[in-house]
Design a protein around this motif. Structure first.
Motif, PDB file in Angstrom:
ATOM      1  N   LYS A 132      51.191  52.706  53.632  1.00 27.15           N
ATOM      2  CA  LYS A 132      52.281  51.490  53.111  1.00 27.15           C
ATOM      3  C   LYS A 132      52.202  50.901  55.559  1.00 27.15           C
ATOM      4  O   LYS A 132      52.617  50.080  55.900  1.00 27.15           O
ATOM      5  CB  LYS A 132      53.485  52.008  53.139  1.00 27.15           C
ATOM      6  N   ALA A 133      52.997  52.624  55.988  1.00 26.21           N
ATOM      7  CA  ALA A 133      52.998  51.677  57.866  1.00 26.21           C
ATOM      8  C   ALA A 133      51.450  51.564  58.121  1.00 26.21           C
ATOM      9  O   ALA A 133      51.077  50.321  59.191  1.00 26.21           O
ATOM     10  CB  ALA A 133      53.203  53.159  58.062  1.00 26.21           C
ATOM     11  N   GLY A 134      50.118  51.814  57.493  1.00 30.31           N
ATOM     12  CA  GLY A 134      48.673  51.148  57.772  1.00 30.31           C
ATOM     13  C   GLY A 134      49.022  49.613  57.283  1.00 30.31           C
ATOM     14  O   GLY A 134      48.289  48.819  58.312  1.00 30.31           O
ATOM     15  N   GLN A 135      49.493  48.977  56.323  1.00 39.75           N
ATOM     16  CA  GLN A 135      49.526  47.834  56.212  1.00 39.75           C
ATOM     17  C   GLN A 135      50.259  47.476  57.074  1.00 39.75           C
ATOM     18  O   GLN A 135      50.127  46.081  57.678  1.00 39.75           O
ATOM     19  CB  GLN A 135      49.944  47.837  55.045  1.00 39.75           C
ATOM     20  N   ILE A 136      51.445  47.559  57.838  1.00 32.98           N
ATOM     21  CA  ILE A 136      52.163  46.914  58.770  1.00 32.98           C
ATOM     22  C   ILE A 136      51.034  46.585  60.219  1.00 32.98           C
ATOM     23  O   ILE A 136      51.422  45.823  60.794  1.00 32.98           O
ATOM     24  CB  ILE A 136      53.244  47.713  59.366  1.00 32.98           C
ATOM     25  N   ALA A 137      50.750  47.466  60.302  1.00 32.99           N
ATOM     26  CA  ALA A 137      49.988  47.621  61.910  1.00 32.99           C
ATOM     27  C   ALA A 137      48.957  46.832  61.545  1.00 32.99           C
ATOM     28  O   ALA A 137      48.369  46.173  62.205  1.00 32.99           O
ATOM     29  CB  ALA A 137      49.413  49.167  62.333  1.00 32.99           C
ATOM     30  N   MET A 138      48.619  47.056  60.669  1.00 31.09           N
ATOM     31  CA  MET A 138      46.858  46.228  59.955  1.00 31.09           C
ATOM     32  C   MET A 138      47.291  44.237  60.618  1.00 31.09           C
ATOM     33  O   MET A 138      47.264  43.633  60.921  1.00 31.09           O
ATOM     34  CB  MET A 138      46.782  46.207  58.897  1.00 31.09           C
ATOM     35  N   SER A 139      48.644  44.131  59.301  1.00 31.86           N
ATOM     36  CA  SER A 139      48.889  42.937  59.498  1.00 31.86           C
ATOM     37  C   SER A 139      49.639  42.467  61.031  1.00 31.86           C
ATOM     38  O   SER A 139      49.325  41.295  60.874  1.00 31.86           O
ATOM     39  CB  SER A 139      50.505  43.022  59.080  1.00 31.86           C
ATOM     40  N   GLN A 140      49.976  43.194  61.781  1.00 33.38           N
ATOM     41  CA  GLN A 140      50.559  42.716  63.418  1.00 33.38           C
ATOM     42  C   GLN A 140      49.507  42.619  63.506  1.00 33.38           C
ATOM     43  O   GLN A 140      49.146  42.008  64.630  1.00 33.38           O
ATOM     44  CB  GLN A 140      51.010  44.083  63.904  1.00 33.38           C
ATOM     45  N   ASN A 141      48.319  43.071  63.590  1.00 34.84           N
ATOM     46  CA  ASN A 141      46.598  42.896  64.429  1.00 34.84           C
ATOM     47  C   ASN A 141      46.129  41.589  64.220  1.00 34.84           C
ATOM     48  O   ASN A 141      45.672  41.270  64.843  1.00 34.84           O
ATOM     49  CB  ASN A 141      46.227  44.584  64.898  1.00 34.84           C
ATOM     50  N   TYR A 142      45.985  41.338  62.746  1.00 36.36           N
ATOM     51  CA  TYR A 142      45.824  40.499  62.847  1.00 36.36           C
ATOM     52  C   TYR A 142      46.485  38.481  62.534  1.00 36.36           C
ATOM     53  O   TYR A 142      46.299  38.008  63.122  1.00 36.36           O
ATOM     54  CB  TYR A 142      45.732  40.591  60.651  1.00 36.36           C
ATOM     55  N   ALA A 143      48.004  39.122  62.704  1.00 35.85           N
ATOM     56  CA  ALA A 143      48.413  37.825  63.685  1.00 35.85           C
ATOM     57  C   ALA A 143      48.365  37.347  64.644  1.00 35.85           C
ATOM     58  O   ALA A 143      48.030  36.522  65.384  1.00 35.85           O
ATOM     59  CB  ALA A 143      50.569  38.900  63.249  1.00 35.85           C
TER      60      ALA A 143
END
Length: 253
Positions: free
Chosen positions: A156-167
């Motif tokens: 779940k933390a990985g989802q957050i980091a991934m979303s930030q980078n895609y943003a």
């Protein structure tokens, strides 16, 4: 409100619980919806209920890139566009203590929760660039703070980091990526555990666990033009649990 009029959303794990509430909210606000889940009969029934002119049900295994590619293609083929992807699939599938978790179980957890979202994003990006659309991923408070379930929390933390980078990467092309981090929500999984929700609500300053509709409301906001200048952020929807325990449970009796 008709914030999704003329727009199309694809929602994973949408047969029940949070995913179903998200589908209903987007449809109620005028959007076309692609209902995906491993439960074929359930997605077909939900699509029929909403009206086949506005909804499409597709059986999808989120651990299969071929299934996800086919679902995205079906969405665009049916409606001609894709504006929003809601990554709702994922859950805690590890029951062992973290020190006993095998590499195979780690891979299963990450595949189901983190890589499934990555697959959906990769497949959807070309279409979201065309519509200047966005992605909302359902993470968890477990991805923000320590509530246990180490492997699930890491995914779940990985989802957050991934979303930030895609943003950051796709912001210049007008594509937004945000995250909703729920606390405990009344879903079939929790309701199958007698007494669990009554105990868990004592943790929450607002005195209750969440309802699927609470999360759907947050998704509808972030996925709509009301959040047009918001990207790369995580919105906790968690009844105050991240602020600390319910103070009424700490008072002397």
């Amino acid at each position: 409100m008709r914030r999704f009029e003329g727009k199309v959303a694809l929602v994973t794990a949408a047969a029940q619980g949070i995913g179903q509430a998200v589908v209903r909210r987007i449809a109620a606000e005028g959007g076309g919806v692609v209902v995906t889940d491993l439960q074929q009969d359930a997605v077909a029934a939900l699509a029929d209920e909403l009206g086949t002119e506005h909804a499409l049900g597709v059986k999808v295994d989120v651990t299969s890139r071929a299934d996800i590619d086919a679902a995205i293609a079906a969405a665009v083929g049916r409606f001609g566009r894709l504006d929003l992807v809601v990554n709702n699939a994922g859950g805690c599938i590890i029951t062992s203590m973290p020190e006993d978790t095998s590499d195979e179980d780690w891979h299963r957890q990450l595949d189901f929760t983190l890589l499934s979202a990555a697959r959906c994003i990769q497949a959807a990006i070309p279409h979201l660039v065309k519509t200047r659309g966005n992605v909302v991923t359902i993470s968890s408070v477990n991805g923000i703070s320590a509530f246990g379930n180490v492997e699930y929390a890491a995914a779940k933390a990985g989802q957050i980091a991934m979303s930030q980078n895609y943003a950051a990467r796709y912001g210049p092309l007008g594509v937004r990526f945000n995250v909703v981090a729920p606390g405990t929500v009344r879903t079939p999984n929790w309701e199958s555990q007698p007494g669990a929700l009554e105990k868990l609500k004592l943790m929450y300053p607002l005195g209750r666990v969440g309802e699927p509709e609470d999360i759907a409301a947050a998704v509808a906001f972030l996925g709509s033009d009301d959040a047009a200048w918001i990207t790369g952020h995580t919105l906790p929807v968690e009844g105050g649990v991240l602020t600390g325990p319910n103070p009424t449970n700490l008072r002397p009796t």
